[in-house]
Design a protein around this motif. Sequence first.
Motif, mmCIF file in Angstrom:
data_model
loop_
_atom_site.group_PDB
_atom_site.id
_atom_site.type_symbol
_atom_site.label_atom_id
_atom_site.label_comp_id
_atom_site.label_asym_id
_atom_site.label_seq_id
_atom_site.Cartn_x
_atom_site.Cartn_y
_atom_site.Cartn_z
ATOM 1 N N UNK A 1 0.827 -1.210 0.000
ATOM 2 C CA UNK A 1 0.000 0.000 0.000
ATOM 3 C C UNK A 1 0.860 1.259 0.000
ATOM 4 N N UNK A 2 1.959 1.237 0.740
ATOM 5 C CA UNK A 2 2.854 2.395 0.786
ATOM 6 C C UNK A 2 3.386 2.701 -0.611
ATOM 7 N N UNK A 3 3.788 1.665 -1.323
ATOM 8 C CA UNK A 3 4.300 1.864 -2.678
ATOM 9 C C UNK A 3 3.200 2.358 -3.608
ATOM 10 N N UNK B 1 0.337 3.920 -2.895
ATOM 11 C CA UNK B 1 -0.271 5.208 -2.549
ATOM 12 C C UNK B 1 0.746 6.319 -2.294
ATOM 13 N N UNK B 2 2.015 5.961 -2.171
ATOM 14 C CA UNK B 2 3.015 6.968 -1.842
ATOM 15 C C UNK B 2 2.883 7.494 -0.426
ATOM 16 N N UNK B 3 2.379 6.652 0.459
ATOM 17 C CA UNK B 3 2.186 7.017 1.868
ATOM 18 C C UNK B 3 3.292 6.347 2.682
ATOM 19 N N UNK B 4 3.927 7.059 3.613
ATOM 20 C CA UNK B 4 4.997 6.441 4.407
ATOM 21 C C UNK B 4 4.489 5.297 5.283
ATOM 22 N N UNK B 5 5.253 4.226 5.289
ATOM 23 C CA UNK B 5 4.957 3.049 6.116
ATOM 24 C C UNK B 5 5.938 3.029 7.273
ATOM 25 N N UNK B 6 5.404 2.837 8.466
ATOM 26 C CA UNK B 6 6.209 2.750 9.682
ATOM 27 C C UNK B 6 6.066 1.342 10.254
ATOM 28 N N UNK B 7 7.039 0.463 9.996
ATOM 29 C CA UNK B 7 6.948 -0.909 10.517
ATOM 30 C C UNK B 7 6.930 -0.909 12.044
ATOM 31 N N UNK C 1 -0.032 11.635 6.978
ATOM 32 C CA UNK C 1 0.051 10.448 6.119
ATOM 33 C C UNK C 1 0.888 9.386 6.802
ATOM 34 N N UNK C 2 0.320 8.187 6.947
ATOM 35 C CA UNK C 2 1.058 7.077 7.540
ATOM 36 C C UNK C 2 0.332 5.753 7.308
ATOM 37 N N UNK C 3 1.120 4.713 7.352
ATOM 38 C CA UNK C 3 0.597 3.344 7.374
ATOM 39 C C UNK C 3 1.326 2.632 8.502
ATOM 40 N N UNK C 4 0.559 1.977 9.377
ATOM 41 C CA UNK C 4 1.102 1.146 10.449
ATOM 42 C C UNK C 4 0.683 -0.297 10.200
ATOM 43 N N UNK C 5 1.560 -1.230 10.526
ATOM 44 C CA UNK C 5 1.296 -2.651 10.250
ATOM 45 C C UNK C 5 1.094 -3.445 11.534
ATOM 46 N N UNK C 6 0.196 -2.984 12.366
ATOM 47 C CA UNK C 6 -0.131 -3.704 13.588
ATOM 48 C C UNK C 6 -0.416 -2.754 14.731
ATOM 49 N N UNK C 7 -0.846 -3.340 15.836
ATOM 50 C CA UNK C 7 -1.155 -2.565 17.038
ATOM 51 C C UNK C 7 -0.671 -3.323 18.262
ATOM 52 N N UNK C 8 -0.630 -2.604 19.367
ATOM 53 C CA UNK C 8 -0.221 -3.173 20.644
ATOM 54 C C UNK C 8 -1.146 -2.603 21.707
ATOM 55 N N UNK C 9 -1.469 -3.390 22.706
ATOM 56 C CA UNK C 9 -2.481 -2.975 23.684
ATOM 57 C C UNK C 9 -2.155 -1.658 24.375
ATOM 58 N N UNK C 10 -0.886 -1.302 24.524
ATOM 59 C CA UNK C 10 -0.505 -0.089 25.229
ATOM 60 C C UNK C 10 -0.742 1.192 24.462
#
Length: 176
Positions: A24-26, A28-34, A64-73
């Motif tokens: 998706x980052x590629x 859409x040109x949106x930065x991805x933050x692993x 603009x951002x893409x995150x690939x997951x979440x954490x309970x905190x």
Amino acid sequence: MSAPSRILVDGVHGAGKSTLAARLAERLGVPWYPVDDLLWQPGWVEVPVAQQRSRIEEICRRDRWILDGTYHGWRDVPLARADLVIGLDYPRWCSFRRLLRRTLRRLATGEEICNGNRESLGSVLSRDSILVWHVTAFGRARRRMRAWQRDPSGPPVLLFDSPEALDRWLAGPHGW
């Protein structure tokens, strides 16, 4: 329909969150933050949750951002700002098979995961193994994504029940 600019990709371990986020980052040109890069220091030392939260807040303040997951905190932070949540709600056998294949490949190749960290036979056979995490977290992740989808006060949530369904959507005419 304009392309979303703040996207949260969620799912169980091994479902393909990072692969989709990169795609998706590629596209859409949106930065991805692993997320793994934000959660783990070298030597598999976990970043303190307060610091994780601060890092995520800083990213989510951006337009603009893409995150690939979440954490309970800090799960609430991206949910409050996301334009779109994409949930990989694959059957257990599908995501576990993908995770096992990826884990075996990483063991064989020594592939770096994040911040110099690699999987080892010891980590895979430990009580904290990613394979064990998959088994114990699967039901919680599935319930969480489905609850997000039902919540009218949250961002729109697209749930995909198979890799094929995701591929059809990605190839479809959604306008971006």
